[in-house]
Design a protein around this motif. Sequence first.
Motif, PDB file in Angstrom:
ATOM      1  N   VAL A   1     -41.164  13.021 -32.489  1.00 10.14           N
ATOM      2  CA  VAL A   1     -40.407  13.274 -31.491  1.00 10.14           C
ATOM      3  C   VAL A   1     -40.515  12.557 -30.017  1.00 10.14           C
ATOM      4  O   VAL A   1     -39.497  12.151 -29.550  1.00 10.14           O
ATOM      5  CB  VAL A   1     -40.801  14.977 -31.159  1.00 10.14           C
ATOM      6  CG1 VAL A   1     -40.287  15.369 -29.810  1.00 10.14           C
ATOM      7  CG2 VAL A   1     -40.574  15.973 -32.187  1.00 10.14           C
ATOM      8  N   ALA A   2     -41.783  12.079 -29.876  1.00  9.97           N
ATOM      9  CA  ALA A   2     -41.949  11.460 -28.774  1.00  9.97           C
ATOM     10  C   ALA A   2     -41.565   9.983 -28.791  1.00  9.97           C
ATOM     11  O   ALA A   2     -40.733   9.309 -27.789  1.00  9.97           O
ATOM     12  CB  ALA A   2     -43.370  11.495 -28.280  1.00  9.97           C
ATOM     13  N   PHE A   3     -41.563   9.321 -30.058  1.00 11.14           N
ATOM     14  CA  PHE A   3     -40.905   8.162 -30.106  1.00 11.14           C
ATOM     15  C   PHE A   3     -39.444   8.294 -29.840  1.00 11.14           C
ATOM     16  O   PHE A   3     -38.426   7.349 -29.437  1.00 11.14           O
ATOM     17  CB  PHE A   3     -41.146   7.739 -31.352  1.00 11.14           C
ATOM     18  CG  PHE A   3     -40.886   6.073 -31.692  1.00 11.14           C
ATOM     19  CD1 PHE A   3     -41.230   5.048 -31.022  1.00 11.14           C
ATOM     20  CD2 PHE A   3     -40.021   5.971 -32.808  1.00 11.14           C
ATOM     21  CE1 PHE A   3     -40.838   3.785 -31.115  1.00 11.14           C
ATOM     22  CE2 PHE A   3     -39.478   4.522 -32.967  1.00 11.14           C
ATOM     23  CZ  PHE A   3     -40.054   3.609 -32.141  1.00 11.14           C
TER      24      PHE A   3
ATOM     25  N   ALA B   1     -37.728  10.288 -28.364  1.00 17.74           N
ATOM     26  CA  ALA B   1     -37.411  10.654 -26.857  1.00 17.74           C
ATOM     27  C   ALA B   1     -37.501   9.311 -26.068  1.00 17.74           C
ATOM     28  O   ALA B   1     -36.672   8.907 -25.211  1.00 17.74           O
ATOM     29  CB  ALA B   1     -38.251  11.548 -26.039  1.00 17.74           C
ATOM     30  N   THR B   2     -38.461   8.420 -26.372  1.00 17.47           N
ATOM     31  CA  THR B   2     -38.641   6.898 -25.969  1.00 17.47           C
ATOM     32  C   THR B   2     -37.699   6.142 -25.972  1.00 17.47           C
ATOM     33  O   THR B   2     -36.923   5.619 -25.229  1.00 17.47           O
ATOM     34  CB  THR B   2     -39.962   6.158 -26.473  1.00 17.47           C
ATOM     35  OG1 THR B   2     -40.884   7.395 -26.061  1.00 17.47           O
ATOM     36  CG2 THR B   2     -40.381   5.149 -25.501  1.00 17.47           C
TER      37      THR B   2
ATOM     38  N   ARG C   1     -34.699   7.532 -24.166  1.00 17.62           N
ATOM     39  CA  ARG C   1     -34.933   7.167 -22.577  1.00 17.62           C
ATOM     40  C   ARG C   1     -34.616   5.563 -22.412  1.00 17.62           C
ATOM     41  O   ARG C   1     -33.881   5.315 -21.366  1.00 17.62           O
ATOM     42  CB  ARG C   1     -36.540   7.364 -22.156  1.00 17.62           C
ATOM     43  CG  ARG C   1     -36.603   6.820 -20.840  1.00 17.62           C
ATOM     44  CD  ARG C   1     -38.187   7.558 -20.355  1.00 17.62           C
ATOM     45  NE  ARG C   1     -39.246   7.045 -21.132  1.00 17.62           N
ATOM     46  CZ  ARG C   1     -39.959   5.927 -21.014  1.00 17.62           C
ATOM     47  NH1 ARG C   1     -39.788   5.147 -19.685  1.00 17.62           N
ATOM     48  NH2 ARG C   1     -40.955   5.675 -21.556  1.00 17.62           N
TER      49      ARG C   1
END
Lengths: 379, 393
Positions: free
Chosen positions: B297-299, B301-302, B305
């Motif tokens: 999930v965080a990757f 979002a990166t 972004r």
Amino acid sequence: MALVLNEEQSMLKDAAAGFLAEKATVAHLRELRDSGDATGFSQDVWKEMADMGWAGIAIDEEFGGLGYGYTGLGLVLEQVGRNLSASPLQSSVLIGATIIAELGDQAQKEQFLPAIASGQSIVTLAIQEGAHHAPSQIATTAVAGGNGYVLNGSKRLVLDAHVADTFVVIARTSGEPGDTDGLSAFLVDAKADGVAIEQRSMVDNLNCGALTLNNVSVDASALLGSEGGAASGLNRTLDIANIGLASELLGVSTEAFERTVAYLKERKQFGQVIGSFQGLQHRAAELFAELELARSIVLKALQAIDSGDESLPVLASAAKAKLCEVAQRATNEGVQMHGGIGMTDEHEIGFFIKRARAAQHTFGDYNYHLDRFASLNGF
Amino acid sequence: MSDLDQFRQETRAWLEANCPEAMRQPVTGFEDIYNGGRVPEIDHPDQKVWCDRMAEKGWTVPHWPKEYGGGGLSADEVKVLRQEMSRIGARQALDSFGISMLGPALLQFGTQEQKLEHLPPICRGEIRWCQGYSEPNAGSDLASLATRAEDKGDHYLINGQKVWTSYADKADWIFCLVRTDNTGTKHEGISFVLFDMDQPGVEARPIKLISGSSPFCETFFDNARADKANLIGEEGKGWTIAKYLLTHEREMISGMGGAPKKSLGETAVELIGADEQGRLSNGILRQNLAQYQLDTVAFGATMARVGDEVKSGQGLGPASSIFKYYGTELNKRRNELNLAVGGEEALGWEGDAYQGGQVVRDWLRSKGNSIEGGTTEVQLNIVSKRVLGLPDA
């Protein structure tokens, strides 16, 4: 929504960075600690922050706030994390105002939100009872009586307890510890009969305390939201609180990392700067990658608050769990890579590892939120 | 009606009229992707029909200029075209290294003559390209490559060996890094040349991997010939082009794998069971799955972004330097978890009972992700030096 800051947000971030780096730094925190300051933060600096509107940053304009939303507040909290700035921004602005906005009626909002937004009033949440964050385990009771309710129980990890003028106490109006239903929220005046406040000192030297409620009578008008109906507003408040803390942890981690990389370029051993060693370079590069992931998930979660995204709970736990993990790694590596000097009180890197752990724990640590994240994802 | 709405309407009508029914079916395997070439691999006759019709409009590579065979579309128009294609489930008409790799390099570094000669056949799917970079002794240290190109006046004579040349056995032409000079530093003296694979002195042999058959080849050059007209950029300045292309390749590899349809955690609950609260009954596996999913999930979002930062005009920030490293490591983690969740079923190598061993083969193949196109360790060196500014030893 695009995962970038708009112009207004960038300006706010720069303004916060400039102000806090001058007025509320790690050195100031050390002074407050060493002088045994009774307030725990500078009232003058807090007044200046309030005058700039920060105390009302996420509060609607209707109630005296700026209406910038939580993304704006998150950007300020990131700078708070970078500088370890002591203030009631977390207790009263991030959390106290939010639970009133979520659960309060018009009269309650009119009474409390403008006072918080102006910085005059400090409202804080009293929820945790045991050593761990476990909302469903609440045992504090509120029983109908007198003109409203009578509260009994004890709370801990109440942020800024000794300087708050109002507590939002989460108590059980029905059911047993372990039930998720039956929780209610009450506005309790700090000076009410039967309220005892004990100032405590945790490792981060910021303010928190314990609260004992011994037959505290409150009016029926002190009930925030409906009786037994606190859960949904409380859960949203806790999600917002955790995303705000994740923003702060992003600042803590980033600052600890940047200071550590700077040190790697300056410290010499074996005739060369230690930053030229691949064993350290790869650890720093991996941490850089983790910090980029951390920055993205925090921004996504902040935007989810402001846009009313349905996936807020899962994003809140994702952001908090990720930032707990990254902050732990960044601050541990910070101390390790500074070597012996990193172990001394004289050096500032130690302040970051201390604040990181306290912020990680507050309203649920890595284990709590990773568990919740898995459950929300269906496993 | 705005110009863009007009364009959308026309595009929709054209696609409806021209996209064959068979080309509106989901892509289920590599054979469904059309790569073109002199002797194209054709799984369904409509693949070529669809490619030809799209090429006629310039829409196989819609964002390239019209004079080179592209569609000359603006970014907004390309977006509309993609949206309209996905609306009817239309497949990409043509996918090739010519489009994804050589083309961008030629547009950046090629002369007008070179662009006019090579780009239109790429757009029409007539020539299929492969990339000659790695050598047996030049992997992570690519700049130490030794394939020699001897100056013969109007052409170079090429001798040496390349390895990990994807689809060299199927490609018509190769874009290749060769050494034209041995006297300077290793980065100097490298040149970027193009030549035809259909000539004596070029031989490609497929490589079998731990995961089974693969598109990779060993490619041998024994007095192969490259016309000097096909030297891209200046002689001895090929490293600049190589670096530019490696960035493209790394972005492609980091995007490999993709998100599974159902979360691994949910699959695990089905296979292994859950407690009364619905928690996966093995708490250790549950934690590993949750950590993986959190990072996914965080990757994601990166990636989003960085894309948004580029769109807003902030340029490609330092975060992009982690894509190759992080994306491939994440893909390896997913494949390890696939084995853990699947148990015995996931270990099957062949036969119907094991769906041909796809899970275990994907797992083995994923090990190469953090080696090809710049190892994880090289990527971390790049972040250390270029992003963090840490010095050389």
